[in-house]
Design a protein around this motif. Structure first.
Motif, short mmCIF file in Angstrom:
data_model
loop_
_atom_site.label_atom_id
_atom_site.label_comp_id
_atom_site.label_asym_id
_atom_site.label_seq_id
_atom_site.Cartn_x
_atom_site.Cartn_y
_atom_site.Cartn_z
N GLY A 127 11.57 23.26 -46.62
CA GLY A 127 10.39 22.84 -47.62
C GLY A 127 10.71 21.66 -48.44
N ALA A 128 11.50 20.56 -47.84
CA ALA A 128 11.66 19.20 -48.60
C ALA A 128 10.55 18.46 -48.37
CB ALA A 128 13.15 19.00 -48.28
N ARG A 129 10.25 17.44 -49.21
CA ARG A 129 9.43 16.18 -48.80
C ARG A 129 10.54 15.10 -48.76
NH1 ARG A 129 8.07 14.90 -54.13
NH2 ARG A 129 9.72 16.23 -54.77
N VAL A 130 10.25 14.51 -47.40
CA VAL A 130 11.17 13.61 -47.06
C VAL A 130 10.81 12.27 -46.98
CG1 VAL A 130 12.96 13.10 -45.03
CG2 VAL A 130 12.54 15.28 -45.71
N VAL A 131 11.56 11.12 -47.31
CA VAL A 131 11.14 9.97 -46.65
C VAL A 131 12.28 9.25 -45.85
CG1 VAL A 131 12.28 8.96 -48.96
CG2 VAL A 131 10.41 7.60 -47.74
N ASP A 132 11.88 8.55 -44.67
CA ASP A 132 12.80 7.86 -43.88
C ASP A 132 12.43 6.55 -44.08
OD1 ASP A 132 14.05 7.05 -41.32
OD2 ASP A 132 12.82 8.70 -40.15
N LEU A 133 13.51 5.80 -44.60
CA LEU A 133 13.37 4.40 -44.77
C LEU A 133 13.98 3.51 -43.54
CD1 LEU A 133 14.47 4.36 -48.55
CD2 LEU A 133 12.10 3.95 -47.72
N PHE A 134 13.34 2.60 -43.14
CA PHE A 134 13.85 1.76 -41.92
C PHE A 134 13.73 2.69 -40.82
CE2 PHE A 134 15.89 -0.56 -45.55
CZ PHE A 134 15.66 -1.82 -45.24
N GLY A 156 12.50 3.21 -37.81
CA GLY A 156 12.54 3.04 -36.50
C GLY A 156 11.57 3.83 -35.52
N SER A 157 12.40 4.67 -34.72
CA SER A 157 11.51 5.54 -33.89
C SER A 157 11.18 6.81 -34.89
CB SER A 157 12.44 5.86 -32.85
OG SER A 157 13.47 6.76 -33.19
N GLY A 158 11.60 6.81 -36.04
CA GLY A 158 11.27 8.08 -36.79
C GLY A 158 12.33 9.42 -36.42
N ALA A 159 13.41 9.07 -35.74
CA ALA A 159 14.24 10.26 -35.18
C ALA A 159 14.78 11.04 -36.64
CB ALA A 159 15.46 9.76 -34.54
N LEU A 160 15.38 10.23 -37.70
CA LEU A 160 15.80 11.21 -38.76
C LEU A 160 14.52 11.93 -39.37
CD1 LEU A 160 17.92 8.18 -40.29
CD2 LEU A 160 19.02 10.49 -38.83
N GLY A 161 13.60 11.57 -39.58
CA GLY A 161 12.38 12.16 -40.13
C GLY A 161 11.95 13.18 -39.48
N PHE A 162 11.91 13.03 -38.12
CA PHE A 162 11.29 14.13 -37.12
C PHE A 162 12.32 15.18 -36.92
CE2 PHE A 162 8.49 10.68 -35.47
CZ PHE A 162 7.04 11.16 -35.83
N GLU A 163 13.65 14.72 -37.01
CA GLU A 163 14.53 16.09 -37.12
C GLU A 163 14.52 16.79 -38.28
OE1 GLU A 163 17.70 17.95 -35.52
OE2 GLU A 163 17.22 16.14 -34.55
N ALA A 164 14.41 16.01 -39.46
CA ALA A 164 14.05 16.77 -40.77
C ALA A 164 12.71 17.71 -40.80
CB ALA A 164 13.88 15.99 -41.88
N LEU A 165 11.78 17.23 -40.16
CA LEU A 165 10.51 18.25 -39.79
C LEU A 165 10.83 19.22 -39.09
CD1 LEU A 165 7.82 17.51 -41.10
CD2 LEU A 165 7.19 16.24 -39.07
N SER A 166 11.78 18.90 -37.82
CA SER A 166 11.83 20.03 -37.11
C SER A 166 12.70 21.20 -37.78
CB SER A 166 12.59 19.54 -35.97
OG SER A 166 13.34 20.68 -34.92
N ARG A 167 13.58 20.79 -38.68
CA ARG A 167 14.55 21.60 -39.52
C ARG A 167 13.95 22.33 -40.63
NH1 ARG A 167 20.58 20.48 -38.41
NH2 ARG A 167 20.38 19.41 -36.34
N GLY A 168 12.53 22.24 -40.95
CA GLY A 168 11.91 22.90 -41.84
C GLY A 168 11.40 21.95 -42.88
N VAL A 204 8.52 20.02 -45.05
CA VAL A 204 7.06 20.05 -45.17
C VAL A 204 6.47 18.84 -44.96
CG1 VAL A 204 7.29 22.20 -46.65
CG2 VAL A 204 6.91 20.06 -47.55
N ALA A 205 7.05 17.76 -45.22
CA ALA A 205 6.28 16.59 -44.92
C ALA A 205 7.32 15.36 -45.02
CB ALA A 205 5.34 16.41 -45.86
N VAL A 206 7.09 14.41 -44.27
CA VAL A 206 7.78 13.10 -44.16
C VAL A 206 7.22 12.03 -44.30
CG1 VAL A 206 9.57 11.99 -42.51
CG2 VAL A 206 9.45 14.42 -42.42
N ASP A 207 7.54 10.91 -45.13
CA ASP A 207 6.82 9.78 -45.15
C ASP A 207 7.72 8.80 -44.61
OD1 ASP A 207 5.00 10.83 -46.68
OD2 ASP A 207 5.39 9.49 -48.54
N PHE A 208 7.31 7.96 -43.41
CA PHE A 208 8.01 7.07 -42.54
C PHE A 208 7.72 5.75 -43.15
CE2 PHE A 208 7.65 10.69 -39.47
CZ PHE A 208 8.72 10.77 -39.05
#
Length: 175
Positions: A43-50, A52-64, A66-70
């Motif tokens: 249910g988190a709103r996530v920001v992925d700073l620096f 790169g490929s977005g791997a950390l943000g997409f992992e967070a999205l995959s794990r639940g 709700v939204a990621v800002d890259f």
């Protein structure tokens, strides 16, 4: 090639930008990192700073999440993030900011996100500077930054994995 470790997109591969500008976080480190922040992701709103490929943000999205800002400013990385969002059919849950991550973080308000990730270049002092910025303005409930294990970052908890370290900082309960 990177892959998503767990959740909705488990096993899916992510495109990485060509060249040496991006240093992807290894699976072992990423798994350890997410085991620490896992309770904060659904249910988190996530920001992925620096990002790169977005791997950390997409992992967070995959794990639940709700939204990621890259947040990224390199053209090849931005293209990889767009391609990865399309491959995962996750465009509706993703916002891509073509911006300098330090400037972006400097403009954030307290509590802007639930979870913040950062994976800046090891060579500079961005990791330490982001930690200082977070202490002044806790822009997420939990902030974690990857850096060289040779560097000491003032945080609440630091875990070391070979030449990589991740420092975790937590917002005061009032934020």
């Amino acid at each position: 090639m990177l892959r998503i470790i767990a959740g909705e997109f488990k096993g899916r591969r992510l495109r990485t930008p060509a060249g040496r500008a991006v240093r992807p976080t290894g699976d072992r480190v990423k798994e350890a990192w997410f085991s620490i922040v896992q309770q904060s992701i659904p249910g988190a709103r996530v920001v992925d700073l620096f990002a790169g490929s977005g791997a950390l943000g997409f992992e967070a999205l995959s794990r639940g999440a709700v939204a990621v800002d890259f947040v990224e400013n390199h053209k090849a990385s931005l293209a990889a993030i767009r391609d990865n969002a399309a491959t995962l059919s996750a465009e509706a849950r993703v916002t891509i900011h073509r911006s300098d991550a330090m400037r972006f973080a400097g403009r954030l308000q307290p509590g802007a996100y639930d979870v913040a990730f950062a994976d800046p270049p090891y060579a500079g002092d961005e990791a330490a500077e982001l930690a200082r910025m977070f202490r002044q303005t806790p822009f997420a409930r939990v902030f974690s930054v990857e850096h060289s294990s040779a560097q000491t970052i003032d945080g609440d908890d630091t875990r070391k994995y070979g030449d990589t370290a991740i420092t975790f900082l937590y917002a005061p309960a009032s934020v």
